[in-house]
Scaffold this motif. Sequence first.
Motif, PDB file in Angstrom:
ATOM      1  N   ALA A   7       9.843   2.545   1.828  1.00  0.00           N
ATOM      2  CA  ALA A   7       9.133   3.105   3.045  1.00  0.00           C
ATOM      3  C   ALA A   7       8.037   2.170   3.767  1.00  0.00           C
ATOM      4  CB  ALA A   7       7.996   4.138   2.390  1.00  0.00           C
ATOM      5  N   ILE A   8       7.500   1.117   3.040  1.00  0.00           N
ATOM      6  CA  ILE A   8       6.703   0.340   3.867  1.00  0.00           C
ATOM      7  C   ILE A   8       7.405  -0.998   4.681  1.00  0.00           C
ATOM      8  CG2 ILE A   8       4.797   0.806   2.236  1.00  0.00           C
ATOM      9  CD1 ILE A   8       5.203  -1.899   1.050  1.00  0.00           C
ATOM     10  N   ASP A  33      11.950   3.693  -9.908  1.00  0.00           N
ATOM     11  CA  ASP A  33      12.411   4.396  -8.589  1.00  0.00           C
ATOM     12  C   ASP A  33      11.092   4.617  -7.825  1.00  0.00           C
ATOM     13  OD1 ASP A  33      11.368   6.184 -10.308  1.00  0.00           O
ATOM     14  OD2 ASP A  33      12.932   7.892  -9.781  1.00  0.00           O
ATOM     15  N   GLU A  34       9.996   4.973  -8.232  1.00  0.00           N
ATOM     16  CA  GLU A  34       8.597   5.077  -7.471  1.00  0.00           C
ATOM     17  C   GLU A  34       8.450   3.702  -6.814  1.00  0.00           C
ATOM     18  OE1 GLU A  34       5.835   7.985  -9.032  1.00  0.00           O
ATOM     19  OE2 GLU A  34       6.300   6.884 -10.666  1.00  0.00           O
ATOM     20  N   TYR A  35       8.697   2.721  -7.481  1.00  0.00           N
ATOM     21  CA  TYR A  35       8.286   1.367  -6.641  1.00  0.00           C
ATOM     22  C   TYR A  35       9.135   1.265  -5.726  1.00  0.00           C
ATOM     23  CZ  TYR A  35       4.657  -0.302 -10.325  1.00  0.00           C
ATOM     24  OH  TYR A  35       3.772  -0.464 -10.858  1.00  0.00           O
ATOM     25  N   THR A  36      10.458   1.471  -5.865  1.00  0.00           N
ATOM     26  CA  THR A  36      11.683   1.034  -4.940  1.00  0.00           C
ATOM     27  C   THR A  36      11.644   2.127  -3.724  1.00  0.00           C
ATOM     28  OG1 THR A  36      13.143   0.590  -6.754  1.00  0.00           O
ATOM     29  CG2 THR A  36      14.177   1.084  -4.574  1.00  0.00           C
ATOM     30  N   SER A  37      11.143   3.549  -3.966  1.00  0.00           N
ATOM     31  CA  SER A  37      10.958   4.251  -2.890  1.00  0.00           C
ATOM     32  C   SER A  37       9.748   3.787  -1.988  1.00  0.00           C
ATOM     33  CB  SER A  37      10.734   5.645  -3.304  1.00  0.00           C
ATOM     34  OG  SER A  37      11.862   6.073  -3.978  1.00  0.00           O
ATOM     35  N   PHE A  38       8.819   3.438  -2.684  1.00  0.00           N
ATOM     36  CA  PHE A  38       7.591   2.953  -1.865  1.00  0.00           C
ATOM     37  C   PHE A  38       7.968   1.560  -1.064  1.00  0.00           C
ATOM     38  CE2 PHE A  38       3.536   0.470  -1.563  1.00  0.00           C
ATOM     39  CZ  PHE A  38       2.671   1.293  -1.146  1.00  0.00           C
ATOM     40  N   TYR A  39       8.543   0.569  -1.617  1.00  0.00           N
ATOM     41  CA  TYR A  39       8.901  -0.455  -0.978  1.00  0.00           C
ATOM     42  C   TYR A  39       9.700  -0.106   0.097  1.00  0.00           C
ATOM     43  CZ  TYR A  39      11.883  -4.450   0.242  1.00  0.00           C
ATOM     44  OH  TYR A  39      12.448  -5.540   0.952  1.00  0.00           O
ATOM     45  N   GLY A  67       4.246  -8.111   7.445  1.00  0.00           N
ATOM     46  CA  GLY A  67       4.885  -7.905   6.118  1.00  0.00           C
ATOM     47  C   GLY A  67       3.807  -7.135   5.283  1.00  0.00           C
ATOM     48  N   ILE A  68       2.317  -7.321   5.591  1.00  0.00           N
ATOM     49  CA  ILE A  68       1.406  -6.867   4.775  1.00  0.00           C
ATOM     50  C   ILE A  68       0.346  -5.743   5.253  1.00  0.00           C
ATOM     51  CG2 ILE A  68      -0.743  -7.523   3.399  1.00  0.00           C
ATOM     52  CD1 ILE A  68       1.663  -8.563   2.275  1.00  0.00           C
ATOM     53  N   LYS A  69       0.551  -4.642   4.830  1.00  0.00           N
ATOM     54  CA  LYS A  69      -0.350  -3.249   5.093  1.00  0.00           C
ATOM     55  C   LYS A  69      -1.570  -3.452   4.641  1.00  0.00           C
ATOM     56  CE  LYS A  69       3.264  -0.001   6.237  1.00  0.00           C
ATOM     57  NZ  LYS A  69       3.107   0.060   7.571  1.00  0.00           N
ATOM     58  N   LEU A  70      -2.674  -3.564   5.267  1.00  0.00           N
ATOM     59  CA  LEU A  70      -3.872  -4.032   4.798  1.00  0.00           C
ATOM     60  C   LEU A  70      -4.687  -2.575   4.768  1.00  0.00           C
ATOM     61  CD1 LEU A  70      -6.307  -5.902   4.041  1.00  0.00           C
ATOM     62  CD2 LEU A  70      -6.823  -6.041   6.696  1.00  0.00           C
ATOM     63  N   TYR A  71      -5.461  -2.368   3.562  1.00  0.00           N
ATOM     64  CA  TYR A  71      -6.232  -1.210   3.355  1.00  0.00           C
ATOM     65  C   TYR A  71      -7.574  -1.646   3.068  1.00  0.00           C
ATOM     66  CZ  TYR A  71      -2.193   1.996   3.596  1.00  0.00           C
ATOM     67  OH  TYR A  71      -1.294   2.824   3.850  1.00  0.00           O
ATOM     68  N   VAL A  72      -8.645  -1.125   3.484  1.00  0.00           N
ATOM     69  CA  VAL A  72     -10.107  -1.379   2.950  1.00  0.00           C
ATOM     70  C   VAL A  72     -10.367  -0.188   2.668  1.00  0.00           C
ATOM     71  CG1 VAL A  72     -12.276  -2.081   3.499  1.00  0.00           C
ATOM     72  CG2 VAL A  72     -10.594  -3.120   4.485  1.00  0.00           C
ATOM     73  N   ARG A  73     -10.603   0.056   1.112  1.00  0.00           N
ATOM     74  CA  ARG A  73     -11.191   1.124   0.257  1.00  0.00           C
ATOM     75  C   ARG A  73     -10.279   2.551   0.792  1.00  0.00           C
ATOM     76  NH1 ARG A  73     -17.161   0.100   2.373  1.00  0.00           N
ATOM     77  NH2 ARG A  73     -16.097  -1.923   3.151  1.00  0.00           N
ATOM     78  N   ARG A  74      -8.942   2.046   0.415  1.00  0.00           N
ATOM     79  CA  ARG A  74      -8.002   3.167   0.737  1.00  0.00           C
ATOM     80  C   ARG A  74      -7.718   3.504   2.419  1.00  0.00           C
ATOM     81  NH1 ARG A  74      -9.028   7.525  -4.194  1.00  0.00           N
ATOM     82  NH2 ARG A  74      -9.861   6.003  -5.561  1.00  0.00           N
TER      83      ARG A  74
END
Length: 391
Positions: free
Chosen positions: A182-183, A174-180, A227-234
């Motif tokens: 959200a993004i 359910d954490e994966y689902t909620s995260f998906y 479709g992709i959220k890009l993070y660099v070192r968070r």
Amino acid sequence: GAQMDGADLIGQFGVGFYSAFLVAERVTAYTRSEDGELLAWESDAGGSYTIRPADAAEVRARAGEQSRLAAGGHGTALVLDLKKDASAYLKEAKLADLVKTHSSFVQPPIKIWAQRQRIPSDVPAAARPAGEDMSQGKQAGGAGGHKADGVWDWRPLNELKPLWLRDPEAVKDDEYTSFYKAISGDFEAPLARRHVSLEGRVQLRALLFLPRRPPLDMLDGRGKGKGIKLYVRRVFICDASAEEFVPEWASFVRGVVDSDELELNISREHLQRTRAVAAIRKQLTRRVLEMAEEMARDRPEDYDTFYAAFGKNLKLGVHEDERSRDRLLALLRFPSTHTEAERGGVESGLQRPAAGTDPTLFSPTGGLAASNMTSLADYVSRMPAHQQAIY
């Protein structure tokens, strides 16, 4: 050790510091080492700066009494004299939204000095609202006629831990689902996911998801969505097009990519020319194919749903992605009466060709359910010896 790790996490001095001049006409940095003198660095971005001694009274007047420097401690305080058109950054909600968008997952704690409305301790429990601490001072009155006191305090803004940095075994479904949700903005759970962690030539952490239906932004032309959220070192960099990290046929993929290989101040133009991105693209494409292959093998009903939504994308990949062509061919499905006929449940109007009839001349007269789809390999394995081609 730990100090170097922290510096690497946040980025180098000039990357974020000089961006302050985008909204400020003057920046003053007050700083003092543990046993050193209190100094002030000032500049208006005109090509020069000054360094001068300062005192606690000046810091108290400009940076506030809550600054450790004002109490004789060590550290750094920045004071921005905002431009006239940047007054929105004086609002608590604007600052909180900015931090949560770009720095929700950085390790150093980020807090905002904000007013809360707190019910006095002498108010009976029955008269208290469900949430006693109301942040941002939105509640003007108290409970049951009792007046609420305004209390100033530091409010944390980045308490979330990046899901993609956690041990996959410790993350619940359910954490994966909620995260998906959200993004992606999707209201349904994804069909498949992949938690990616790579060390070595490519430093990469990622979470990839396969949706149940085409995302709304895929309806724009050739399906170029964010479709992709890009993070660099968070640190959040941008909402990137999925096609910057996977081939165009996989533009339906949604997820997060976090890499130490990229610079914090990387531009989208430079991103497309970076060698590290080419290596990341190769790894992510491989994971997308693995998700589809595992679904086709272990969860055929889910794969029917996936293929109904993205079969055209896979066919596009067969034509355009030479590197993945063989694996994509194995994922294609074609209408067939064979599977349903063997179960004795052929739909009305559908008949298997009689023995000895040339299969290439057979044309069903009705529609086929998803369960009547067959792979190319399965079809070839059942082709009569005299059949020379598939039409």
